[in-house]
Design a protein around this motif. Structure first.
Motif, PDB file in Angstrom:
ATOM      1  N   MET A 135      -7.937 -42.123  18.409  1.00 39.56           N
ATOM      2  CA  MET A 135      -6.938 -42.576  19.366  1.00 39.56           C
ATOM      3  C   MET A 135      -5.876 -41.497  19.489  1.00 39.56           C
ATOM      4  O   MET A 135      -5.277 -41.097  18.488  1.00 39.56           O
ATOM      5  N   ILE A 136      -5.643 -41.012  20.686  1.00 43.59           N
ATOM      6  CA  ILE A 136      -4.570 -40.054  20.940  1.00 43.59           C
ATOM      7  C   ILE A 136      -3.282 -40.831  21.151  1.00 43.59           C
ATOM      8  O   ILE A 136      -3.211 -41.722  22.000  1.00 43.59           O
ATOM      9  N   GLN A 137      -2.258 -40.494  20.377  1.00 44.81           N
ATOM     10  CA  GLN A 137      -0.965 -41.159  20.512  1.00 44.81           C
ATOM     11  C   GLN A 137      -0.047 -40.299  21.361  1.00 44.81           C
ATOM     12  O   GLN A 137       0.394 -39.227  20.942  1.00 44.81           O
ATOM     13  N   ASP A 138       0.236 -40.771  22.546  1.00 38.63           N
ATOM     14  CA  ASP A 138       1.122 -40.078  23.478  1.00 38.63           C
ATOM     15  C   ASP A 138       2.505 -40.701  23.338  1.00 38.63           C
ATOM     16  O   ASP A 138       2.866 -41.637  24.045  1.00 38.63           O
ATOM     17  N   ALA A 139       3.281 -40.187  22.386  1.00 33.96           N
ATOM     18  CA  ALA A 139       4.568 -40.782  22.043  1.00 33.96           C
ATOM     19  C   ALA A 139       5.689 -39.777  22.252  1.00 33.96           C
ATOM     20  O   ALA A 139       5.526 -38.583  21.984  1.00 33.96           O
ATOM     21  N   PRO A 140       6.865 -40.245  22.710  1.00 34.02           N
ATOM     22  CA  PRO A 140       7.990 -39.328  22.905  1.00 34.02           C
ATOM     23  C   PRO A 140       8.408 -38.596  21.642  1.00 34.02           C
ATOM     24  O   PRO A 140       8.979 -37.506  21.726  1.00 34.02           O
TER      25      PRO A 140
END
Length: 303
Positions: A135-140
């Protein structure tokens, strides 16, 4: 329901009042989460205070969590690190202990040291060789830009890249664009941020959410109704929990689940390590005032 769907909350980490790990408390948290009816559990994420624990403690918690859950629900292990060899080593440990998948933020260290698009691609490609879904976590928090074309490229070219946790600003717009561009390669589009944008994200095509463990049993009906095509029931269920979710997201952060779990007898302490300050008593009191009418499992599990 899609192959990757439902609610996969982040397990908080329990400390004793002296700052040491509360191992039994961490086992109780996992049991409480299973009893919440979650579809999976994520460990060692940002809401697990992963930035406040040592490498040795991370390994201890990985082993404890996977051994204690023992297949009752799938477990996703967060393995983010700037150094690719360390990320790969963490992925191998997770695989060997029985994790269902791993979650990774793009490589970053502090505000200025960030992986390029190609370095990010290369890191995920190396982890893919371990053989677990990613799972790629696209987080600020990472500060790394992950444009939709890069995510689609990785989904199409890197075998194990299957899931995407999108929790950037305007997450629904990015989820919609990602699903439209990636098609069947986007097997698990998820959102995060405590479900603060869940309804819009479901409308954009999200199949799952990664919330905190505070009221997972009360958030799950939103997804269940939506998957059944009952938009009105999903909206009503979302409206019911939104004040508590908003207070968690905007006022409390990762301390919220532990505050509720202390009140519910799941754990003994909601301690967090310095430099994180404790919740202000008024902020904590309002959180509990908002959560009590929902009657979540975490608020009564240990009583």
């Amino acid at each position: 329901m899609a192959k990757y769907s439902g609610i996969w909350p982040v397990a908080p980490v329990a400390f004793n009042d002296d700052g040491s790990l509360d191992l039994e408390g961490n086992r109780r948290i996992l049991d409480c989460m299973v009893d919440q009816g979650v579809d999976g559990i994520c460990i060692l994420a940002n809401f697990s205070e992963q930035f406040l624990i040592s490498d040795a403690e991370r390994e201890t918690l990985t082993r404890l969590s996977l051994e204690h859950v023992a297949g009752r629900v799938p477990v996703i292990v967060t393995i983010s690190h700037f150094a690719t060899p360390i990320v790969v080593e963490r992925a191998r440990l997770a695989r060997d202990l029985g994790a269902a998948m791993v979650m990774i933020m793009p490589p970053y260290h502090g505000a200025l040291l960030k992986g390029t698009a190609e370095q990010t691609y290369e890191q995920f490609a190396e982890v893919s060789k371990v053989g677990l879904p990613i799972m790629i976590q696209d987080a600020p928090l990472s500060g790394v830009d992950l444009p939709v074309p890069l995510l689609v490229r990785m989904a199409n070219e890197i075998e194990q890249v299957k899931l995407f946790k999108i929790e950037c600003p305007r997450a629904a717009a990015k989820l919609r664009a990602l699903i439209e561009a990636g098609g069947d390669a986007i097997e698990g589009p998820f959102d995060g941020e405590e479900a603060i944008t869940l309804l819009a994200d479901l409308d954009a095509g999200a199949t799952g959410t990664m919330t905190s463990a505070m009221i997972a049993d009360q958030i799950k009906p939103v997804l269940t109704h939506w998957a059944a095509g009952d938009r009105a029931a999903a909206t009503a269920a979302y409206a019911r929990i939104l004040p508590a979710v908003n207070h968690e997201n905007r006022q409390c952060g990762f301390l919220s689940a532990k505050a509720v779990m202390v009140e519910g007898g799941v754990i003994r302490s909601d301690f967090s390590r310095h430099p994180i300050p404790p919740l202000h008593p008024a902020t904590r009191a309002m959180l509990l005032d908002l959560v009590r009418p929902l009657d979540p499992i975490a608020l009564r599990w240990g009583k």
